[in-house]
Design a protein around this motif. Structure first.
Motif, PDB file in Angstrom:
ATOM      1  N   LYS A 298       0.817  -1.206   0.000  1.00 27.29           N
ATOM      2  CA  LYS A 298       0.000   0.000   0.000  1.00 27.29           C
ATOM      3  C   LYS A 298       0.857   1.264   0.000  1.00 27.29           C
ATOM      4  N   VAL A 299       0.259   2.325  -0.503  1.00 22.36           N
ATOM      5  CA  VAL A 299       0.931   3.620  -0.543  1.00 22.36           C
ATOM      6  C   VAL A 299       1.309   4.080   0.854  1.00 22.36           C
ATOM      7  N   SER A 300       0.391   3.935   1.806  1.00 20.51           N
ATOM      8  CA  SER A 300       0.647   4.381   3.182  1.00 20.51           C
ATOM      9  C   SER A 300       1.856   3.669   3.779  1.00 20.51           C
TER      10      SER A 300
ATOM     11  N   GLN B 150      -2.887  16.402  -0.956  1.00 21.52           N
ATOM     12  CA  GLN B 150      -4.219  15.799  -1.103  1.00 21.52           C
ATOM     13  C   GLN B 150      -4.138  14.324  -1.509  1.00 21.52           C
ATOM     14  N   LEU B 151      -3.394  13.561  -0.703  1.00 25.17           N
ATOM     15  CA  LEU B 151      -3.138  12.156  -1.012  1.00 25.17           C
ATOM     16  C   LEU B 151      -4.009  11.187  -0.210  1.00 25.17           C
ATOM     17  N   GLU B 152      -4.943  11.710   0.570  1.00 27.00           N
ATOM     18  CA  GLU B 152      -5.710  10.846   1.464  1.00 27.00           C
ATOM     19  C   GLU B 152      -6.378   9.676   0.740  1.00 27.00           C
ATOM     20  N   ARG B 153      -6.947   9.937  -0.429  1.00 29.21           N
ATOM     21  CA  ARG B 153      -7.686   8.887  -1.140  1.00 29.21           C
ATOM     22  C   ARG B 153      -6.776   7.817  -1.744  1.00 29.21           C
ATOM     23  N   LEU B 154      -5.461   8.081  -1.754  1.00 30.81           N
ATOM     24  CA  LEU B 154      -4.522   7.128  -2.357  1.00 30.81           C
ATOM     25  C   LEU B 154      -3.864   6.209  -1.333  1.00 30.81           C
ATOM     26  N   LEU B 155      -3.990   6.517  -0.055  1.00 31.70           N
ATOM     27  CA  LEU B 155      -3.217   5.822   0.970  1.00 31.70           C
ATOM     28  C   LEU B 155      -3.474   4.322   1.015  1.00 31.70           C
ATOM     29  N   GLU B 156      -4.702   3.900   0.765  1.00 34.43           N
ATOM     30  CA  GLU B 156      -5.020   2.466   0.833  1.00 34.43           C
ATOM     31  C   GLU B 156      -4.884   1.760  -0.509  1.00 34.43           C
ATOM     32  N   LYS B 157      -4.455   2.486  -1.518  1.00 32.25           N
ATOM     33  CA  LYS B 157      -4.241   1.861  -2.830  1.00 32.25           C
ATOM     34  C   LYS B 157      -2.940   1.076  -2.851  1.00 32.25           C
ATOM     35  N   ASN B 158      -2.925   0.004  -3.634  1.00 30.72           N
ATOM     36  CA  ASN B 158      -1.699  -0.738  -3.848  1.00 30.72           C
ATOM     37  C   ASN B 158      -0.823   0.004  -4.850  1.00 30.72           C
ATOM     38  N   MET B 159       0.484  -0.021  -4.676  1.00 33.36           N
ATOM     39  CA  MET B 159       1.403   0.691  -5.559  1.00 33.36           C
ATOM     40  C   MET B 159       1.214   0.276  -7.018  1.00 33.36           C
ATOM     41  N   LYS B 160       0.884  -0.993  -7.261  1.00 32.26           N
ATOM     42  CA  LYS B 160       0.730  -1.496  -8.628  1.00 32.26           C
ATOM     43  C   LYS B 160      -0.513  -0.918  -9.318  1.00 32.26           C
TER      44      LYS B 160
END
Length: 589
Positions: free
Chosen positions: A177-179, A199-209
């Protein structure tokens, strides 16, 4: 400076009318041997100095200093280079001066030595001064008494934060994950602050891939800032970012340089490279111009204020070095060009498409032969999805598909291991019809290189050439300006204009460099909505209305530089910003 290999003489009407070249020749000692050093060009009657017969006496300038001016053309300096990679290989002359608490911008074409500068100033490359062996103290002595001396003496203690041009490598180096990634590199307790500001809050739980190009760029910048350091280098930090994100990032880099974080022990050194001039102008305090012969030698100019420096780069003449490195100045249009009357190619219906988490609705419109429609909008708003529906690559829920052949240049310059081993000539394929375009993009000189050995700018030009070479009715270029320098971007605009007019095809260009969109487009489509949630595509409209529609939503206005006409971003709530917003003039005045 050594005696230049070539000298150009700039004349005026006084010379033409009075034919003073004959008078000047009579004064020059070399003419007594029967050889002319000054001649009159038959095409335009301007005076030129013969590079083979000029002895550099300077008499011609003294004879008529108002009418004649000698200007050097780029040549390797008559001094030891800072670094040379080998006999007859690239050489770099001089170094830019890092400034603590300020942003120093590097401006110049690709292949001119910007990466070499980074490697030297970060301590990764010991400069050799063109010799086989050299001691570090000898390098320091070369800059004795300058600001670079203290920096180089302390270089072993410099902790570098480097945001590479090649952001795709980040996905190969890290998974999860990004976080997890950002917290892993957080050495200065900056995680919460940087995540909020970018403004990265919505990306934190995304996988890097799973990250798109723009999302990956933001994470790469965030990781570089969060990691901490004494010297930061951001190589093309705005590629893949939309207009709003570009200025968001510029503000955060300025905050970093000015020591704006609560736990900052001292103000760092910060350097950037960016070919989006509007952002470079907004971001930097001063700039160094790199000029010379790409791939052969590069020369670093003295520092200049950001406005003067960028204007000097566009003009192509460096007063301090008395060198002209471009034949003609680059001047931008101050008014929107009117759409040309073209033969209709296709009319397209209203389109709708609903995915699991995203909904897109696009108004109906038309597509004409020989035109390019620029597409503006935030990342994740459905721009590429629309063109794929139009060309039949994605089936819409509503709207009639057109049976058209699509040639697509993707946003991300990713290739397989097998493609990486191919030589450029084979990767591009049939080049019979595109040979002239390939020459203009300077891809022909790369023909025998392997794809995996190319730089970002070279790879972009090859991907564009490959898209042109494929049989198509519609050409779609997604972020074609990424990694291209300023001159390459203007060449791209001419290439696409010639290509669509000659073949009677049409094209769509998705880009976030406003000057590229302005140069390449006949009309605009603006996409509104909420990124990754809902997208609304407006019908094609003229450039003025489209630019104003887009920038009004973004909340950014641009003034025009009086010298070059280039757009310069106004500061938020400044007098000009408020006046232009009241008049609805966000880009063209």
């Amino acid at each position: 400076m050594p005696k230049p290999k070539r000298i150009a003489v700039v004349d005026n009407e006084e010379i033409k009318d009075r034919q003073e070249s004959l008078f000047i020749q009579s004064l020059c000692p070399i003419n007594r041997s029967g050889v002319d050093c000054i001649g009159v060009a038959p095409e335009d009657k301007t005076l030129t100095i013969d590079e083979n017969t000029c002895i550099g006496c300077g008499i011609c300038v003294k004879a008529n200093p108002k009418a004649i001016q000698i200007v050097n053309l780029p040549a390797a300096l008559d001094e030891d280079p800072i670094h040379r990679y080998g006999t007859n290989l690239f050489a770099l002359y001089r170094l830019p001066i890092p400034k603590q608490g300020a942003v120093v911008g590097l401006v110049g074409p690709n292949g001119i030595g910007k990466s070499t500068v980074l490697n030297i100033l970060s301590g990764n490359l010991k400069p050799n001064r063109g010799k086989k062996q050299v001691e570090w103290q000898e390098v320091i002595e070369q800059f004795k008494g300058t600001e670079l001396q203290a920096y180089l003496e302390n270089i072993k203690n410099i902790k570098v934060g480097y945001k590479s041009q090649n952001i795709d490598a980040l996905q190969k180096m890290f998974s999860g994950k990004v976080s997890e990634l950002l917290k892993k590199v957080d050495k200065e307790n900056r995680f919460d602050s940087v995540v909020k500001n970018l403004q990265l809050e919505r990306l934190l739980e995304k996988n890097m891939k799973e990250l798109s190009g723009g999302e990956l760029q933001l994470i790469a910048i965030a990781a570089t800032i969060i990691k901490g350091g004494n010297f930061y280098f951001f190589d093309e930090p705005t590629s893949y970012l939309d207009v709003e994100q570009r200025f968001l990032v510029a503000k955060e880099i300025r905050r970093l340089a000015e020591g704006g974080y609560e736990n900052s022990k001292q103000k760092p050194y910060t350097m950037t490279i960016d070919h989006d001039l509007a952002v470079a102008d907004y971001l930097a305090d001063q700039v160094h111009i790199l000029y010379g012969s790409p791939g052969v030698f590069g020369i670093v100019s003295p520092p200049q204020g950001v406005r003067v420096g960028i204007n000097t780069y566009l003009d192509g003449y460096i007063k301090e070095d008395n060198v002209r490195f471009r034949d003609k100045p680059i001047v931008f249009s101050r008014v929107a060009k009117s759409p040309e009357k073209k033969k209709p190619l296709y009319d397209f219906d209203e389109f709708e498409k609903t995915f699991s988490t995203f909904k897109l609705k696009v108004s109906s419109g038309s597509l004409n032969q020989g035109e390019i429609i620029g597409i503006l909008g935030s990342n994740g708003i459905g721009k590429t999805t629309f063109v794929n529906m139009l060309a039949g690559e994605i089936k819409p829920d509503k709207g009639k598909q057109l049976k058209l052949k699509l040639s697509y240049k993707p946003q991300r310059l990713v290739f397989s291991a097998e493609e990486g081993e191919m030589i450029v000539r084979d990767y591009i394929g049939n080049t019979t019809e595109t040979q002239n375009m390939i020459h203009m993009l300077k891809v022909d000189r790369l023909s025998d290189r392997k794809v995996k050995t190319l730089s970002g700018g070279e790879l972009q030009a090859v991907f564009i050439s490959a898209a042109l070479s494929r049989d198509h009715d519609i050409l779609l270029l997604d972020e074609p300006s990424a990694f291209l320098d300023v001159e390459q971007r203007l060449i791209l605009a001419r290439v696409l204009d010639d290509w669509t007019k000659t073949r009677g095809t049409a094209g769509f260009v998705v880009d976030h460099d406003l000057q590229v969109i302005d140069s390449v487009s006949n009309r605009l489509m603006v996409f509104d909505g909420r990124p990754a949630i809902e997208g609304v595509g407006n019908p094609p409209e003229n450039l003025k209305d489209g630019m104003n529609r887009f920038l009004k939503r973004v909340g950014i206005t641009f003034r025009r530089d009086p010298q070059t006409g280039r757009p310069r971003a106004n500061k938020q709530d400044s007098v000009l910003d408020r006046e232009q917003k009241e008049k609805g003039q966000y880009y063209y005045i």
